[in-house]
Design a protein around this motif. Structure first.
Motif, PDB file in Angstrom:
ATOM      1  N   GLU A 137       0.846  -1.224   0.107  1.00  9.54           N
ATOM      2  CA  GLU A 137      -0.005  -0.122   0.041  1.00  9.54           C
ATOM      3  C   GLU A 137       0.734   1.141   0.108  1.00  9.54           C
ATOM      4  OE1 GLU A 137      -3.244  -0.255  -0.071  1.00  9.54           O
ATOM      5  OE2 GLU A 137      -3.561  -2.395   0.180  1.00  9.54           O
ATOM      6  N   LEU A 138       0.383   2.135  -0.869  1.00  5.88           N
ATOM      7  CA  LEU A 138       0.946   3.566  -0.632  1.00  5.88           C
ATOM      8  C   LEU A 138      -0.096   4.506   0.093  1.00  5.88           C
ATOM      9  CD1 LEU A 138       3.450   5.146  -1.794  1.00  5.88           C
ATOM     10  CD2 LEU A 138       2.129   5.689  -3.934  1.00  5.88           C
ATOM     11  N   TYR A 139       0.427   4.844   1.247  1.00  6.82           N
ATOM     12  CA  TYR A 139      -0.692   5.700   2.053  1.00  6.82           C
ATOM     13  C   TYR A 139      -0.638   7.264   1.392  1.00  6.82           C
ATOM     14  CZ  TYR A 139       0.536   1.636   4.810  1.00  6.82           C
ATOM     15  OH  TYR A 139       0.951   0.291   5.218  1.00  6.82           O
ATOM     16  N   ASN A 140       0.271   7.687   0.945  1.00  3.75           N
ATOM     17  CA  ASN A 140       0.389   8.962   0.566  1.00  3.75           C
ATOM     18  C   ASN A 140       0.093   9.029  -0.995  1.00  3.75           C
ATOM     19  OD1 ASN A 140       2.834   7.965  -0.259  1.00  3.75           O
ATOM     20  ND2 ASN A 140       3.701  10.201  -0.057  1.00  3.75           N
ATOM     21  N   HIS A 141      -0.805   8.244  -1.624  1.00  7.35           N
ATOM     22  CA  HIS A 141      -0.926   7.963  -3.061  1.00  7.35           C
ATOM     23  C   HIS A 141      -1.923   9.244  -3.470  1.00  7.35           C
ATOM     24  CE1 HIS A 141      -5.116   6.742  -2.656  1.00  7.35           C
ATOM     25  NE2 HIS A 141      -4.761   6.027  -1.661  1.00  7.35           N
ATOM     26  N   ARG A 142      -2.688   9.676  -2.399  1.00  4.39           N
ATOM     27  CA  ARG A 142      -3.801  10.873  -2.929  1.00  4.39           C
ATOM     28  C   ARG A 142      -2.586  12.066  -3.340  1.00  4.39           C
ATOM     29  NH1 ARG A 142      -8.626  10.324   1.531  1.00  4.39           N
ATOM     30  NH2 ARG A 142      -9.204   8.179   0.744  1.00  4.39           N
ATOM     31  N   GLU A 143      -1.990  12.392  -2.342  1.00  5.48           N
ATOM     32  CA  GLU A 143      -0.882  13.740  -2.510  1.00  5.48           C
ATOM     33  C   GLU A 143      -0.039  13.651  -3.601  1.00  5.48           C
ATOM     34  OE1 GLU A 143      -2.551  13.319   1.581  1.00  5.48           O
ATOM     35  OE2 GLU A 143      -1.472  11.980   0.401  1.00  5.48           O
ATOM     36  N   LEU A 144       0.518  12.503  -3.875  1.00  3.59           N
ATOM     37  CA  LEU A 144       1.216  12.169  -4.945  1.00  3.59           C
ATOM     38  C   LEU A 144       0.687  12.079  -6.396  1.00  3.59           C
ATOM     39  CD1 LEU A 144       3.704   9.179  -3.545  1.00  3.59           C
ATOM     40  CD2 LEU A 144       4.304  11.710  -4.025  1.00  3.59           C
ATOM     41  N   ARG A 145      -0.562  11.740  -6.405  1.00  2.00           N
ATOM     42  CA  ARG A 145      -1.538  11.893  -7.401  1.00  2.00           C
ATOM     43  C   ARG A 145      -1.718  13.123  -7.960  1.00  2.00           C
ATOM     44  NH1 ARG A 145      -5.555   8.689 -10.404  1.00  2.00           N
ATOM     45  NH2 ARG A 145      -4.985   6.782  -9.219  1.00  2.00           N
ATOM     46  N   ALA A 146      -1.953  13.977  -7.143  1.00  3.09           N
ATOM     47  CA  ALA A 146      -2.283  15.480  -7.278  1.00  3.09           C
ATOM     48  C   ALA A 146      -1.044  16.056  -7.843  1.00  3.09           C
ATOM     49  CB  ALA A 146      -2.734  16.340  -6.033  1.00  3.09           C
ATOM     50  N   GLU A 147       0.098  15.752  -7.158  1.00  7.03           N
ATOM     51  CA  GLU A 147       1.409  16.591  -7.676  1.00  7.03           C
ATOM     52  C   GLU A 147       1.762  15.905  -9.053  1.00  7.03           C
ATOM     53  OE1 GLU A 147       6.072  16.715  -6.279  1.00  7.03           O
ATOM     54  OE2 GLU A 147       4.890  15.649  -4.890  1.00  7.03           O
TER      55      GLU A 147
END
Length: 661
Positions: A74-84
């Motif tokens: 799992e990638l827990y910070n995927h939302r932030e990375l997707r936005a970037e």
């Protein structure tokens, strides 16, 4: 996850081989499976669907279908990375798959992407044009990844048992690695107990390109961070908010998230934060030992009632440990010195049956916040020559309150022992030298009598910045590199949980939490009370007993349960013929040890004898299961049991052969 680069597997058998490999690890991802094939290459996954249940199937490609990914974890910070990544113009086809975020991050930043990830993962990325293969693993070793050379072929998998399905592969125990395991309690970061099989070290990336290999660390483990410069009250709030954010990230899921509640401080903190942040009543789970020596049910119920969780526990008897030992060892794949992983194996089955796929737990707190007595012991030994006899006695009295042999009657012996170990003997291993004494006894099980510490000494001598670390940081480094990934997160953690399709998430292993702990440790206290600042941070929200009681390590019954229950597989040690099948073992010493365990009352069995017996028994079981391939092996479903959702055949050579017919 599993795969191979091979010139020996006939193209017509490639799909069958990768499917067989995946079937041996289906327990890790029972929801669905998939594979990708191209010339001389195959890789696939078994999926435990937790995030993006509909569109997260694997293997997955980028829009050009040049790059393919298998992602376990799992990638827990995927939302932030997707936005970037979206602001940088990277294209996405799914709404919120973390697997696609990993692939697009790699395409954008190359192997530098991994340092940006906050997660638990092992990943394989294939370039279908160049033939390059990239393998990487998370910074703390939450997810395993093994590899080996077989003839001219290269194999990789999340569990070593997948290699059994590759044509002609055989396991062989390695006495050199057994010596290290027996002495230091776990395999070293890149090792396994089997000849020729390596694990990708945590925080590392392995690239295979044009017949060459490159292995490098993408992040070095360090505790050299700026000290927090605020007041103690500000430090407490800083720790609270950092942990709160970590738990919030790990509650991101498309399925319900439960919590393992041991009754101790760490799991209670996680439970408290989960109850604050979860949209529903939190379900908590624990083990309850019939033997009250090991049972913490009262503490568990106290916390569950205080926080209002829906709590359930699994009763554990000695017979339960014995009856499930073979299956648990099969999933662990390495020799071990405790039985504590078996109750966790049974707990994950209970959690799965309750309909929960993922849980939060407290692993990593002791390493980050100096919770182990090992750290207080290191401080004491490091300061020994500067202390008066009265100060030494007072510090010793508070070191191990849970152990009878640290009581007043043993003070004279302890003073002499600690004087003896106040000077470093093994360069770089000062903090662990007393612990390793038990390992030296266990090494007498091996016939060749080799030095068990040579490889670990090489590891610390080559570690960037290690020599300049203070004694406590060296102790932390060793824990993060050995016992944590080699036993707590694997044998007792990930392997026990995923044996039944349950994923374990660890808020204390968020890199921001580790940095926060490093910035406050020993700045507001002298380290004599374990996790003092963490206790203060949550004192007002937990039962008074939870934050005031001394640390109670999680333990389980040892060798006694095998003597009392006499399982059939004990013949692996009781039979001279069976024991002789372990040709790396000193037969005389092993027989004397087994005879003493079987004939003596529990109070006459020392800790080092108990641990050595368990090493011997687990080694014998693994030899039977993996090396000899005998016995009723658990967890071997047929390929028909796989729910194959993705099958991609990109083999040019096969297509050309078919077109020429």
């Amino acid at each position: 996850m599993a795969g191979f680069l091979s010139t020996s597997v006939h193209s017509g058998a490639t799909a069958e081989v990768i499917t067989s490999m995946l079937s041996t690890i289906r327990h890790r991802g029972p929801d669905e499976a998939g594979y990708y094939l191209d010339d001389g290459f195959a890789m696939g996954t078994v999926r435990l669907a937790i995030v993006d249940l509909v569109d997260g199937s694997q293997p997955m490609s980028d829009p050009s279908q040049r790059y393919w990914i298998c992602f376990n974890g799992e990638l827990y910070n995927h939302r932030e990375l997707r936005a970037e990544l979206e602001t940088l113009g990277r294209p996405f086809r799914t709404d919120h798959s973390d697997t696609e975020v990993v692939l697009q991050a790699w395409l954008q930043w190359g192997t530098d992407c991994f340092i940006r990830f906050n997660g638990a993962f092992a990943v394989a990325i294939r370039d279908a044009v160049s033939g390059d293969l990239v393998l990487a693993r998370d910074r703390y070793g939450k997810r395993p990844l093994f590899y080996t050379d077989h003839g001219g072929d290269f194999l990789f998998a999340s569990e070593m048992k997948a290699f059994r399905a590759f044509p002609g592969f055989r396991f062989d125990l390695d006495p050199r690695e057994l010596a290290t395991i027996y002495a230091t309690w776990t395999p070293l970061p890149d090792r396994t107990p089997y000849r020729g099989i390596r694990q990708l070290p945590m925080g590392s990336v392995l690239t295979l390109s044009a017949g060459r290999r490159s292995l490098r660390a993408y992040e070095d483990l360090s505790f050299d961070v700026a000290g927090f410069d605020g007041t103690e009250a500000e430090a407490i709030e800083f720790v609270r908010e950092t942990l709160r954010t970590s738990v919030e990230l790990r509650l991101r899921s498309d399925v319900e998230v439960g919590v393992y509640l041991s009754g101790g401080l760490d799991s209670s903190v996680v439970t408290r934060l989960a109850t604050q942040l979860s949209p529903h009543q939190v379900r908590t789970f624990s083990v309850a030992f019939q033997d009250k020596t090991f049972d913490e049910s009262d503490s568990q119920r106290l916390v569950a009632e205080h926080l209002g969780t829906e709590h359930s526990s699994v009763p554990i008897t000695g017979a339960d440990i014995v009856d499930n030992f073979l299956s648990a060892v099969y999933h662990a794949e390495v020799p071990t010195f405790r039985t504590s992983f078996v109750p966790m194996f049974l707990l994950s089955r209970h959690v799965r049956d309750a309909g929960i796929k993922t849980v939060l737990s407290g692993e990593g707190a002791d390493e980050a916040f100096l919770g182990y007595s090992l750290f207080r012991e290191t401080l004491l030994r490091h300061q020994w020559q500067e202390l008066s006899d009265d100060e030494r006695r007072a510090r010793l009295a508070n070191l191990h309150p849970e152990l009878a042999h640290f009581g007043p009657a043993h003070q004279a012996h302890l003073l002499g022992l600690y004087q003896q170990f106040s000077v470093e003997r093994l360069p770089g291993l000062f903090s662990h030298e007393m612990r390793y004494q038990n390992g030296l006894f266990a090494n007498r099980l091996l016939a060749d009598g080799r030095d068990p510490f040579g490889d670990l000494l090489d590891l610390v001598s080559q570690a960037p910045g290690y020599a300049r670390m203070p004694a406590v940081h060296k102790a932390q480094w060793l824990e993060y590199k050995t016992l944590l990934p080699g036993f707590l997160l694997s044998t007792q953690g990930e392997r026990a949980a995923l044996a039944h399709g349950v994923e374990n998430r660890c808020p204390f292993l968020d890199p921001a939490v580790v940095r926060a702990a490093a910035s406050v440790n020993l700045r507001y206290d002298d380290g004599q009370v374990e996790k003092a600042l963490l206790k203060k941070a949550f004192r007002a929200e937990l039962p008074e007993w939870t934050t005031q009681r001394p640390k109670q390590p999680y333990r389980a019954p040892g060798s006694t349960v095998f003597k009392e229950n006499r399982p059939d597989y004990l013949e692996l040690l009781l039979s001279e013929r069976e024991l002789a099948g372990l040709d790396c073992v000193d037969q005389r010493f092993a027989r004397r040890l087994v005879n003493k365990i079987m004939a003596s009352p529990a109070e006459e069995i020392s800790t080092k004898e108990d641990q050595s017996f368990l090493y011997l028994l687990t080694t014998a079981v693994l030899n039977q299961q993996f090396v000899r391939g005998e016995g009723d092996l658990p967890g071997r479903p047929s390929t028909a049991a796989l729910n194959l959702r993705v099958t991609v055949d990109n083999r040019r050579a096969l297509r050309q052969a078919e077109e020429s017919r």
